[in-house]
Design a protein around this motif. Structure first.
Motif, short mmCIF file in Angstrom:
data_model
loop_
_atom_site.label_atom_id
_atom_site.label_comp_id
_atom_site.label_asym_id
_atom_site.label_seq_id
_atom_site.Cartn_x
_atom_site.Cartn_y
_atom_site.Cartn_z
N TYR A 1 50.94 53.24 -7.72
CA TYR A 1 51.68 54.38 -7.18
C TYR A 1 53.14 53.98 -6.99
O TYR A 1 53.45 52.79 -6.83
N PRO A 2 54.05 54.96 -6.95
CA PRO A 2 55.48 54.63 -6.83
C PRO A 2 55.92 54.34 -5.40
O PRO A 2 57.02 54.69 -4.99
N GLY A 3 55.06 53.71 -4.62
CA GLY A 3 55.39 53.41 -3.24
C GLY A 3 54.31 52.54 -2.61
O GLY A 3 53.36 52.10 -3.28
N GLN A 4 54.44 52.29 -1.33
CA GLN A 4 53.51 51.44 -0.60
C GLN A 4 52.25 52.21 -0.25
O GLN A 4 52.30 53.23 0.44
N VAL A 5 51.10 51.72 -0.72
CA VAL A 5 49.82 52.39 -0.46
C VAL A 5 49.41 52.16 0.99
O VAL A 5 49.34 51.03 1.46
N LYS A 6 49.16 53.25 1.69
CA LYS A 6 48.69 53.17 3.07
C LYS A 6 47.18 53.31 3.16
O LYS A 6 46.55 52.75 4.06
N TRP A 7 46.62 54.09 2.25
CA TRP A 7 45.17 54.32 2.24
C TRP A 7 44.79 54.87 0.88
O TRP A 7 45.54 55.66 0.29
N ARG A 8 43.64 54.46 0.40
CA ARG A 8 43.13 54.99 -0.87
C ARG A 8 41.62 54.93 -0.85
O ARG A 8 41.02 54.02 -0.30
#
Length: 309
Positions: free
Chosen positions: A165-172
């Protein structure tokens, strides 16, 4: 997330030095075609990589573990728990269920919805996992037993939250994701968290935005829970509490959403702050609560009748 018993078996062989299809076929007594199929699945999931090798006459392909954090963690798991068959713990639906439990306490019902696994199946899984001490229970909620299975929990969190993803993953979790971006042109899906507070009477100056995928209309309860990923100091804590009060959120609606996103403990402790008698107090997973600054935030956003004098 996808792991089968054959995938785990081959992963463990690769981790122990079996670096060609021929060697794997010999060790597992399987055909080359079968080995190739399982290796393709492992490669797609990011556990192994296949490299061309021109120095060997016996095999043109060398197999090795990938450099992903969760692949390295699974190798640690295989070494730490050599006496236990990992395929009995992590294969198929057990992987999804454990992933649902790996960040915080969650009910069986909410885990069932998240994993798309029947309650009947989860009940069957639960017994074996609890007998091994892998999961623990409290007030009909379940989570990973981190004291005994910390490596397992770390692996599950790293694998579950991995994504491009184009950013910091917080939850998936599978196709759902929450990630933070700092550039407007990187925004994808639906915006949430503090970035979206402005639509609900709590305008916040932000330099980043939380994005959720897939794109859909979010409820105010979801926006609030998503913002808990951004609570990292007294100001953001007080803003989240002000949003909760100003928008008259319903505890029973917020609670299952907090469970889904691994924020159960944080949310429960945040609720405790509303009745706290101390002027300053620090609870688990939360920044310092400062009553005077909270009152200032409440006044700023015209939230009335919280503390009666």
């Amino acid at each position: 997330m996808y792991l089968t018993k054959p995938m785990i078996q081959i992963f463990e062989e690769v981790a122990q030095g079996a670096n060609t299809r021929e060697l794997l076929a010999a060790r597992l007594k399987k055909s080359l075609n079968w080995i190739s199929e399982i290796l393709n699945q492992l490669e797609e999931e990011g556990f192994v990589i296949k490299n061309r090798c021109y120095t060997s006459a016996s095999s043109r392909i060398r197999i090795e573990l990938s450099g992903t954090q969760y692949s390295m963690r699974m190798k640690e798991l295989a070494i730490e728990y050599q006496a236990i068959k990992l395929e009995d713990i992590l294969a198929n639906v057990k992987l999804l269920y454990l992933a649902a439990l790996c960040e915080d306490w969650i009910s069986m019902q909410e885990a069932s919805k998240l994993c798309k696994i029947s309650i009947h199946t989860i009940r069957k899984i639960n017994k074996g996992l609890m007998d091994r001490g892998i999961i623990i229970r409290k007030n009909r909620l379940y989570t990973i037993n981190s004291k005994m299975w910390l490596l397992l929990r770390q692996f599950l969190v790293e694998y579950k939250n991995y994504g491009n993803y184009p950013g910091q993953v917080k939850w998936r979790f599978q196709d759902e994701a929450i990630f933070k971006v700092t550039k407007e042109n990187n925004i994808q899906g639906s915006t949430s968290g503090f970035y979206q507070y402005k639509d609900y009477g709590v305008t916040v100056g932000v330099i980043s935005a939380l994005c959720t995928l897939p794109k859909r209309e979010l409820s105010k309860e979801e926006i609030f829970v998503h913002s808990l990923f951004e609570v990292d100091d007294p100001r953001t804590l007080h803003l989240a509490m002000a949003f909760y009060l100003k928008n008259k959120l319903n505890y029973s609606k917020v609670l299952p959403i907090a469970m889904k996103f691994g924020k159960y403990t944080l949310f429960i402790n945040l609720m405790r702050l509303f009745d706290a008698k101390d002027k300053k107090i620090k609870l688990d997973q939360l920044p310092m609560f400062d009553r005077n600054d909270f009152i200032r935030i409440l006044d700023l956003y015209e939230v009335k009748n919280v503390y009666k004098t």
